[in-house]
Design an enzyme around this catalytic site. Structure first.
Site: not given
Length: 516
Positions: A222, A328, A137, A437, A305, A36, A33, A512, A276, A125
């Protein structure tokens, strides 16, 4: 019998070379089409326009061109059912064995600033997803390609025989449904964002149906621990560029995110050290070197680290100093050539360039819970300083105000319950994540003592209210002369009285910053 391949793409990269092999090596007849078809013809390939194949013209400015029984019948006809084949023959429907379609660039269009609604709608589209879904399908018989990256695997499978092609078709069909799901989700998100009226206001900007869709960006070795599988999805790599070092881990990515949000609070030269996801040392100064010395002084043990982030170019002198400890990840907007050479001697050290800006996908946070997810706006405010209230008899000095505002920025990024002691633009002790706290305060005091830092004349910062006076009393005993906290406890008067009795000044922010 002719073998038909239907090619209609938005992204035309690599298509001409792929189509040339389809025709000359595998004997396909090309259907196409618009642009293209012109590309293929310009490449010297025989191509039949879809409108000529169907006997029905493109209409409505090209909105309707492939939505025709001769197209979808050719895709959906089951080759193993004689009745299907007979109906195809009776209706002059040629079978289409290969489909190459990628979709209008809707996501790229709506990502542009100030895009017009009409332009966005025209980039939805319709025919493309319909052809992809029909072909996917029926992937037992039809090869469907929605990504130019799959051209080479398809050509290899065509040469590899029926078994190789069947295995590839299954994978490509899955990829199609993943792509169309992502595409539809992007459209839904855009239209939800354009909606107006009481329904949207009731949702406070959160859709009635959440349809997130992220492309897999990276397989991870991992997760938090070696026995947990993990992967990264989304646009994380659009915001960072890794210059060297080992592959990022799950925990690295969490730390990098936390570090980026923290450093974004500061404009002056600032260094933050995290472990962390918690800051264990933060300082601002006239130079990064001075900021580093103050940040590192807060805790000389925890940074081992850890993650270091700076908000200015990291030069050779600072690189030489940082290189003396094991780290790290180091994040900066830029690294000098000398710094890169110094860090380059540590092959495993991950160096990350923080790209400009944080995208809109980072303005909300999502966490999995049993049976679903929680979604919230990211905590992006520090509150309105002009609305902060001095609730004690004594007013803060200019130095105390400055230290409190600095500490307030840091404490927002410490896991609750959070306590931060600081002086000037330097953290002195950080206590994070305790059930009480007062225990966070004790840890912060202990860490300051371990680092040899005197808390006399410091300020204490709490990201949430002091439920009892004990936390404030402990801070005063440690040497703090000023406190900043949200306020709002039923025992506020007790806490204020304890501050007054000790000559402390205290500010209530009215906002807070819990961080669970």
């Amino acid at each position: 019998m002719a073998k038909f391949a239907l090619l209609s793409v938005s992204d035309k990269s690599g298509l001409a070379a792929f189509a040339t092999k389809l025709v000359r090596q595998y004997g396909y007849t090309l259907l196409s089409t618009g642009g293209t078809a012109r590309l293929l013809a310009d490449a010297g390939l025989p191509v039949t326009e879809v409108s000529q194949h169907t006997g029905f013209p493109e209409i409505m400015e090209g909105r309707v061109k492939t939505l025709h029984p001769k197209i979808h019948g050719g895709l959906l006809c089951r080759r193993d059912k004689p009745a299907h084949l007979a109906e195809a023959k009776a209706n002059a429907i040629d079978l289409i064995d290969l489909v190459v379609v990628n979709l209008y660039p809707f996501e790229q269009t709506v990502a542009q600033p100030h895009v017009e609604f009409e332009e966005a709608i025209e980039n939805i589209d319709i025919g493309g997803p319909s052809m992809l879904r029909s072909a996917a399908k029926n992937h037992a018989s039809v090869t469907v390609v929605c990504d130019p990256a799959d051209y080479a695997p398809v050509l290899a499978a065509l040469s590899g025989g029926d078994k190789a092609l069947a295995e590839l078709r299954s994978r490509l069909a899955l990829k199609v449904f993943q792509r169309t799901a992502s595409y539809d989700a992007a459209i839904a998100r855009y239209l939800e964002g354009q909606a107006a009226g009481p329904d949207l206001e009731a949702l406070s900007g959160f859709p009635a149906t959440l349809a997130p869709s992220w492309k897999k960006a990276q397989a991870l070795r991992y997760g938090e621990n070696p026995h947990q599988k993990a992967a990264l999805y989304g646009t994380f790599h659009d915001h960072y560029r890794q210059l060297q070092g080992k592959e990022l881990s799950y925990n690295n990515i969490l730390d990098i995110t936390a570090a980026t949000y923290l450093i974004g609070e500061f404009e002056r030269p600032t260094v933050a050290i995290l472990k962390h996801t918690n800051p264990c040392g933060v300082a601002s100064a006239e130079t990064l070197m001075e900021a580093w010395e103050k940040a590192y002084a807060t805790d000389r043990q925890a940074p081992f680290g850890g993650i270091i982030i700076v908000n200015q170019t990291l030069d050779g002198a600072l690189a030489q100093t940082i290189a003396e400890i094991f780290t790290e990840v180091i994040i900066a907007p830029r690294f000098s050539d000398e710094a890169l050479a110094i860090f380059g001697r540590k092959k495993n050290l991950r160096l990350m360039i923080a790209q400009e800006g944080i995208g809109p996908d980072s303005l909300q946070e999502m966490r999995s819970v049993i049976g679903g997810v929680l979604v919230q706006d990211r905590d992006r405010t520090l509150g309105q300083v002009r609305e902060f209230r001095v609730v004690t008899k004594r007013q803060p000095t200019a130095e105390e105000w400055s230290a409190m505002l600095f500490g307030w920025k840091v404490c927002k990024h410490v896991k609750s319950n959070a306590i931060v002691y600081c002086r000037g633009e330097q953290t002195l002790g950080v206590g994070a994540g305790q059930m009480a706290r007062v225990d966070s305060s004790r840890i912060a005091v202990w860490k300051a003592g371990e680092a040899g830092l005197d808390l006399t004349g410091s300020v204490v910062v709490s990201e949430a209210l002091f439920p009892f006076a004990d936390g404030l009393i402990a801070a005063a005993a440690a040497g703090a002369t000023a406190a900043i906290q949200p306020g709002g406890s039923v025992r506020d008067e007790e806490v204020i009285k304890a501050a007054d009795e000790r000559g402390m000044t205290m500010v209530f922010t009215g906002i807070r910053h819990f961080k669970h």
